[in-house]
Design an enzyme around this catalytic site. Structure first.
Site, PDB file in Angstrom:
ATOM      1  N   ASP A 134       0.654  -1.234  -0.154  1.00  0.00           N
ATOM      2  CA  ASP A 134      -0.073   0.091   0.019  1.00  0.00           C
ATOM      3  C   ASP A 134       0.963   1.014  -0.086  1.00  0.00           C
ATOM      4  O   ASP A 134       1.781   1.179   0.704  1.00  0.00           O
ATOM      5  CB  ASP A 134      -0.989   0.055   1.365  1.00  0.00           C
ATOM      6  CG  ASP A 134      -1.978   1.285   1.077  1.00  0.00           C
ATOM      7  OD1 ASP A 134      -2.955   1.071   0.470  1.00  0.00           O
ATOM      8  OD2 ASP A 134      -1.641   2.181   1.946  1.00  0.00           O
ATOM      9  N   ASN A 152      -2.321  13.126  -3.979  1.00  0.00           N
ATOM     10  CA  ASN A 152      -3.253  13.621  -4.709  1.00  0.00           C
ATOM     11  C   ASN A 152      -3.592  15.044  -4.348  1.00  0.00           C
ATOM     12  O   ASN A 152      -4.015  15.990  -5.294  1.00  0.00           O
ATOM     13  CB  ASN A 152      -4.599  12.835  -4.780  1.00  0.00           C
ATOM     14  CG  ASN A 152      -4.439  11.590  -5.403  1.00  0.00           C
ATOM     15  OD1 ASN A 152      -3.801  11.478  -6.512  1.00  0.00           O
ATOM     16  ND2 ASN A 152      -5.247  10.511  -4.862  1.00  0.00           N
ATOM     17  N   ASP A 182      -1.343   9.737 -10.461  1.00  0.00           N
ATOM     18  CA  ASP A 182      -1.378   8.476 -11.234  1.00  0.00           C
ATOM     19  C   ASP A 182      -0.062   8.442 -11.721  1.00  0.00           C
ATOM     20  O   ASP A 182       0.416   7.244 -11.983  1.00  0.00           O
ATOM     21  CB  ASP A 182      -2.171   8.930 -12.446  1.00  0.00           C
ATOM     22  CG  ASP A 182      -3.918   8.959 -12.513  1.00  0.00           C
ATOM     23  OD1 ASP A 182      -4.107   8.452 -11.485  1.00  0.00           O
ATOM     24  OD2 ASP A 182      -4.287   9.515 -13.333  1.00  0.00           O
ATOM     25  N   GLU A 212      -4.626   2.674  -4.452  1.00  0.00           N
ATOM     26  CA  GLU A 212      -2.958   2.836  -4.201  1.00  0.00           C
ATOM     27  C   GLU A 212      -2.548   1.131  -3.937  1.00  0.00           C
ATOM     28  O   GLU A 212      -1.398   1.249  -3.177  1.00  0.00           O
ATOM     29  CB  GLU A 212      -2.932   3.799  -3.256  1.00  0.00           C
ATOM     30  CG  GLU A 212      -3.249   3.461  -2.034  1.00  0.00           C
ATOM     31  CD  GLU A 212      -4.484   4.245  -1.667  1.00  0.00           C
ATOM     32  OE1 GLU A 212      -4.710   4.689  -0.546  1.00  0.00           O
ATOM     33  OE2 GLU A 212      -5.211   4.204  -2.572  1.00  0.00           O
TER      34      GLU A 212
END
Length: 363
Positions: free
Chosen positions: A233, A241, A250, A276
């Protein structure tokens, strides 16, 4: 009836018999080729296609060796076959060419049929050391939509089987059918590959990993091979973000996926499980070996900053949970697979709880 007429009549009968025998042989050959065409056209997978080329065509044509060379400069076809669990090392007659413009020494006749004696300088890359060396060859270009996609190379130990003055219309027809079928099957495999691939990162998707996990658990239960899994993770991804936008997020996901993949073997499987999170299956790897790989992945992600297209840089970290299958566990494969992922997920939770950027195991 004079002796002369009797002799001529006998000769005519003999010639007629030979012609009928030749016609019968030609009919049998044509029938074999028609059966080959039907089998070849009916191939739905790449494996069926290459089996048809190397087995059925070799037998139908009474040849000693056939190779199929495909132009694959970006290794796209090979990656697809690897993801579909097709081991190209099982097919020494299947060759891949990385140059877009041809095969070096044979670049000149690459788009036209070439028949004649085997020449080491010209033909060694189409008949490598892993296959039988022929005495005469027919090199047939595979062309689709005016684009050269490869070569079908036919070889015979008979030096007179293929000669430069031999008509090649029939062979070109055969090559055209092969080219159409190669293109169709590769396109079908591409579609299947797309269905098992995460469109953002280019690694496998959850569907592929879950399917592969069931296969590998079954294999482990049958043969006792070790199997480990990682749950990975990306730490604090929401902040990525928030600070760099979804485009930046991304880019980070893609780079992290690349760094994870760089630490794995071809036999291992990497998939994005959503958001993620990534899952890795380490084939024939016990827990201690899996922990070493997990630590390499953690260090690789944390070791250098990730450069974004905007010119900005950021440091990313991952938390990793690792678990292994108990080979003595004889439960249903689906139950063992679920337990393996659950154990890896629990280890991931412990790594997060311990402060992130860590590798943990529950075993």
């Amino acid at each position: 009836m004079s002796n002369k007429l009797v002799t001529e009549n006998s000769q005519l009968r003999t010639q007629l018999k030979l012609l009928l025998e030749q016609a019968h042989r030609n009919q049998q050959i044509m029938q074999r080729y028609q059966e080959f065409d039907l089998k070849f056209i009916g191939a739905n997978t790449f494996q069926e296609l290459i089996d048809s080329v190397f087995d059925t065509l070799t037998e139908a044509s009474e040849l000693d060796v056939i190779t199929l060379s495909l132009i694959d400069p970006a290794a796209e076809i090979r990656r697809i076959l690897s993801d579909l669990r097709i081991d190209i090392s099982d097919y020494p007659n299947l060759l891949f060419v990385e140059e877009k413009d041809g095969v070096g020494e044979i670049a000149h006749p690459a788009r036209k049929p070439s028949l004649g004696p085997y020449n080491t300088m010209q033909h060694r890359r189409l008949f490598p050391d892993t296959v039988l060396k022929p005495a005469s060859v027919a090199i047939l270009p595979l062309i689709r939509r005016n684009t050269l996609i490869g070569w079908l190379s036919l070889g015979s130990l008979d030096p007179t089987r293929f000669t430069a003055n031999m008509a090649s219309d029939f062979l070109q027809h055969r090559a055209s059918i092969v080219a159409i079928c190669v293109e169709n099957v590769i396109n079908n495999e591409r579609l299947q590959h797309i269905g098992l691939t995460d469109p953002l990162t280019g690694v496998n998707n959850r569907r592929y990993v879950e399917r592969r996990l069931l296969e590998e658990v079954g294999r482990t239960q049958r043969h006792g091979y070790a199997l480990s899994a990682m749950y990975i993770d990306l730490d604090h991804f929401k902040k990525v973000n928030d600070n760099f936008g979804h485009q930046g997020g991304d880019e980070v996901l893609c780079e992290v996926a690349n760094r994870i993949k760089a630490e794995l073997r071809l036999s291992d499987a990497l998939g994005r499980f959503g958001g993620e999170e990534f899952v890795v299956l380490l084939i024939d790897a016990p827990l201690d070996a899996a922990l070493v790989v997990a630590e390499r992945i953690r260090a690789s992600v944390n070791g250098r900053p990730i450069a974004l297209n905007s010119g900005e840089e950021l440091h990313a970290t991952v938390s990793i949970g690792v678990a292994s299958v108990n080979t003595a566990d004889k439960q249903e494969s689906s139950a063992v697979a679920q337990q393996l992922l659950a154990k890896a997920d629990l280890a991931l939770y412990q790594a997060k709880k311990a402060g992130r950027n860590k590798v943990m195991s529950t075993d």
